[in-house]
Design an enzyme around this catalytic site. Structure first.
Site, PDB file in Angstrom:
ATOM      1  N   ASP A 141       0.839  -1.203   0.000  1.00 41.01           N
ATOM      2  CA  ASP A 141       0.000   0.000   0.000  1.00 41.01           C
ATOM      3  C   ASP A 141       0.868   1.245   0.000  1.00 41.01           C
ATOM      4  O   ASP A 141       0.476   2.303   0.478  1.00 41.01           O
ATOM      5  CB  ASP A 141      -0.931  -0.011   1.214  1.00 41.01           C
ATOM      6  CG  ASP A 141      -2.016   1.059   1.114  1.00 41.01           C
ATOM      7  OD1 ASP A 141      -2.572   1.443   2.168  1.00 41.01           O
ATOM      8  OD2 ASP A 141      -2.282   1.527  -0.016  1.00 41.01           O
ATOM      9  N   LYS A 144       2.957   3.502  -5.641  1.00 37.24           N
ATOM     10  CA  LYS A 144       2.411   2.505  -6.581  1.00 37.24           C
ATOM     11  C   LYS A 144       3.457   2.028  -7.585  1.00 37.24           C
ATOM     12  O   LYS A 144       3.385   0.911  -8.062  1.00 37.24           O
ATOM     13  CB  LYS A 144       1.168   3.070  -7.288  1.00 37.24           C
ATOM     14  CG  LYS A 144       0.103   3.601  -6.329  1.00 37.24           C
ATOM     15  CD  LYS A 144      -0.158   2.679  -5.144  1.00 37.24           C
ATOM     16  CE  LYS A 144      -0.826   3.391  -3.984  1.00 37.24           C
ATOM     17  NZ  LYS A 144      -0.805   2.595  -2.724  1.00 37.24           N
ATOM     18  N   ASP A 169      -3.197  -3.015  -2.536  1.00 44.19           N
ATOM     19  CA  ASP A 169      -4.248  -2.000  -2.551  1.00 44.19           C
ATOM     20  C   ASP A 169      -4.120  -1.160  -3.829  1.00 44.19           C
ATOM     21  O   ASP A 169      -3.040  -1.076  -4.432  1.00 44.19           O
ATOM     22  CB  ASP A 169      -4.129  -1.080  -1.323  1.00 44.19           C
ATOM     23  CG  ASP A 169      -5.333  -0.146  -1.184  1.00 44.19           C
ATOM     24  OD1 ASP A 169      -5.168   0.934  -0.584  1.00 44.19           O
ATOM     25  OD2 ASP A 169      -6.423  -0.490  -1.679  1.00 44.19           O
ATOM     26  N   ASN A 170      -5.197  -0.533  -4.257  1.00 44.97           N
ATOM     27  CA  ASN A 170      -5.188   0.502  -5.299  1.00 44.97           C
ATOM     28  C   ASN A 170      -4.801   0.018  -6.690  1.00 44.97           C
ATOM     29  O   ASN A 170      -4.206   0.773  -7.466  1.00 44.97           O
ATOM     30  CB  ASN A 170      -4.237   1.647  -4.923  1.00 44.97           C
ATOM     31  CG  ASN A 170      -4.491   2.167  -3.546  1.00 44.97           C
ATOM     32  OD1 ASN A 170      -3.612   2.111  -2.682  1.00 44.97           O
ATOM     33  ND2 ASN A 170      -5.695   2.677  -3.302  1.00 44.97           N
ATOM     34  N   GLU A 199     -11.347   4.250  -1.019  1.00 45.63           N
ATOM     35  CA  GLU A 199     -11.768   4.579   0.346  1.00 45.63           C
ATOM     36  C   GLU A 199     -12.594   5.861   0.414  1.00 45.63           C
ATOM     37  O   GLU A 199     -12.254   6.870  -0.180  1.00 45.63           O
ATOM     38  CB  GLU A 199     -10.553   4.674   1.289  1.00 45.63           C
ATOM     39  CG  GLU A 199      -9.431   5.554   0.833  1.00 45.63           C
ATOM     40  CD  GLU A 199      -8.362   4.795   0.068  1.00 45.63           C
ATOM     41  OE1 GLU A 199      -8.671   3.752  -0.530  1.00 45.63           O
ATOM     42  OE2 GLU A 199      -7.216   5.257   0.045  1.00 45.63           O
TER      43      GLU A 199
HETATM   44  O1  LIG Z   1      -0.579   7.182  -3.160  1.00 46.10           O
HETATM   45  C1  LIG Z   1      -1.127   6.394  -2.387  1.00 46.10           C
HETATM   46  N1  LIG Z   1      -0.438   5.710  -1.515  1.00 46.10           N
HETATM   47  C2  LIG Z   1       0.990   5.939  -1.416  1.00 46.10           C
HETATM   48  C3  LIG Z   1       1.386   5.671  -0.012  1.00 46.10           C
HETATM   49  C4  LIG Z   1       2.561   6.049   0.424  1.00 46.10           C
HETATM   50  C5  LIG Z   1       2.917   5.793   1.828  1.00 46.10           C
HETATM   51  O2  LIG Z   1       3.887   4.762   1.861  1.00 46.10           O
HETATM   52  C6  LIG Z   1       5.059   5.276   2.461  1.00 46.10           C
HETATM   53  N2  LIG Z   1       6.183   4.531   1.935  1.00 46.10           N
HETATM   54  C7  LIG Z   1       6.933   4.820   0.878  1.00 46.10           C
HETATM   55  N3  LIG Z   1       7.868   3.858   0.733  1.00 46.10           N
HETATM   56  C8  LIG Z   1       7.651   2.978   1.709  1.00 46.10           C
HETATM   57  C9  LIG Z   1       8.427   1.748   1.890  1.00 46.10           C
HETATM   58  F1  LIG Z   1       7.738   0.841   2.575  1.00 46.10           F
HETATM   59  F2  LIG Z   1       8.665   1.241   0.683  1.00 46.10           F
HETATM   60  F3  LIG Z   1       9.579   2.004   2.479  1.00 46.10           F
HETATM   61  C10 LIG Z   1       6.617   3.377   2.487  1.00 46.10           C
HETATM   62  C11 LIG Z   1       5.031   6.752   2.171  1.00 46.10           C
HETATM   63  O3  LIG Z   1       5.890   7.450   3.027  1.00 46.10           O
HETATM   64  C12 LIG Z   1       3.570   7.025   2.442  1.00 46.10           C
HETATM   65  O4  LIG Z   1       3.295   7.040   3.815  1.00 46.10           O
HETATM   66  C13 LIG Z   1      -2.591   6.240  -2.391  1.00 46.10           C
HETATM   67  C14 LIG Z   1      -3.332   7.183  -3.109  1.00 46.10           C
HETATM   68  C15 LIG Z   1      -4.703   7.088  -3.140  1.00 46.10           C
HETATM   69  N4  LIG Z   1      -5.418   8.066  -3.889  1.00 46.10           N
HETATM   70  O5  LIG Z   1      -6.666   7.976  -3.995  1.00 46.10           O
HETATM   71  O6  LIG Z   1      -4.766   8.992  -4.442  1.00 46.10           O
HETATM   72  C16 LIG Z   1      -5.388   6.067  -2.471  1.00 46.10           C
HETATM   73  C17 LIG Z   1      -4.649   5.121  -1.752  1.00 46.10           C
HETATM   74  O7  LIG Z   1      -5.267   4.093  -1.088  1.00 46.10           O
HETATM   75  C18 LIG Z   1      -3.262   5.187  -1.717  1.00 46.10           C
HETATM   76  O8  LIG Z   1      -2.581   4.208  -1.036  1.00 46.10           O
HETATM   77 MG   LIG Z   2      -3.906   2.587  -0.557  1.00 49.68          MG
END
Ligand SMILES: O=C(NC/C=C/[C@H]1O[C@@H](n2cnc(C(F)(F)F)c2)[C@H](O)[C@@H]1O)c1cc([N+](=O)[O-])cc(O)c1O
Ligand SMILES: [Mg+2]
Length: 214
Positions: A141, A144, A169-170, A199
């Protein structure tokens, strides 16, 4: 300076959710994100599909990529059998700080280990540094465009075994086309799509469940 959305969400959890009650933390976050301000939690609709898969797999060792505020960490950890654990990876320090407090408020800190850093750095360390042999369940999650490279990395680090379940997810919104193409065409995975909605909205989205065949 103005508070951040995750900070406002944490404040709301501490004001409205019962300490130690994971379900009340989940319900409080969903109510807040539906009524006050949207946030990218997996949410209640896709969350109940996540619950169903976690219960089926009943993992001893689960990995989450993308903790954000800890909503899905709470959803997953509350269903783990005693002694089982969830490792969740978060890249952003501010999000990680909020997530730790949300997980603590839910009373699940003993089952969840939050690792701060980049997946590309942390995944190769899971065996040596965190005593992981293989993973039973992975929830993707995070960014992407990282789903596919991180899945390849998990394969290369021999962290998947026959039957390991990946839940992404997504896969529709925002979408993960290269990942979807890979798990659906690779002979090493048995993939299944669970249709749902983004969501707190009526937009189409869904989860892809992929079983590693070894
Ligand atoms: O962009 C979305 N999610 C990106 C989520 C990103 C999250 O994952 C973390 N991360 C990055 N690298 C790692 C790791 F673990 F690799 F180190 C962890 C980022 O800091 C952030 O908290 C998103 C967008 C929508 N939307 O509707 O736009 C809906 C959704 O459900 C989504 O999840
Ligand atoms: Mg998500």
């Amino acid at each position: 300076t103005r508070s951040t959305r995750p900070q406002r969400l944490l404040t709301h959890v501490k004001q409205r959710a019962r300490r130690g009650d994971a379900q009340s933390v989940i319900t409080t976050i969903d109510d807040y994100c539906r009524a006050r301000e949207w946030a990218m939690n997996v949410g209640d609709e896709k969350g109940s599909i996540l619950d169903q898969v976690v219960c089926e797999v009943s993992p001893d060792v689960a990995l989450e990529l993308g903790t954000y505020c800890g909503y899905s960490s709470v959803r997953i950890a509350r269903l783990l059998p005693p002694g089982a654990r969830l490792l969740t990876v978060e890249f952003n320090h501010d999000y990680a700080t909020i997530a730790r407090e949300v997980i603590d408020w839910a009373g699940l800190q003993d089952r969840v280990q939050l690792l701060e850093g980049a997946s590309g750095d942390l995944i190769p360390q899971l065996r040596q540094k965190h005593g992981i042999e293989t993973l039973d369940f992975i929830f993707l999650d995070h960014w992407k465009d990282r789903y596919l490279p991180d899945t390849r990395l998990l394969e290369d680090c021999s962290l998947l075994r026959r039957g390991t379940v990946l839940l992404a997810d997504n896969v529709i919104c925002p979408g993960t086309p290269d990942y979807l193409e890979y798990v659906r065409s690779s002979p090493r995975y048995q993939s299944q799509y669970f249709s749902s909605h983004l969501e707190y909205t009526r937009a189409e989205d869904g989860l892809e469940k992929s079983v590693f065949l070894g």
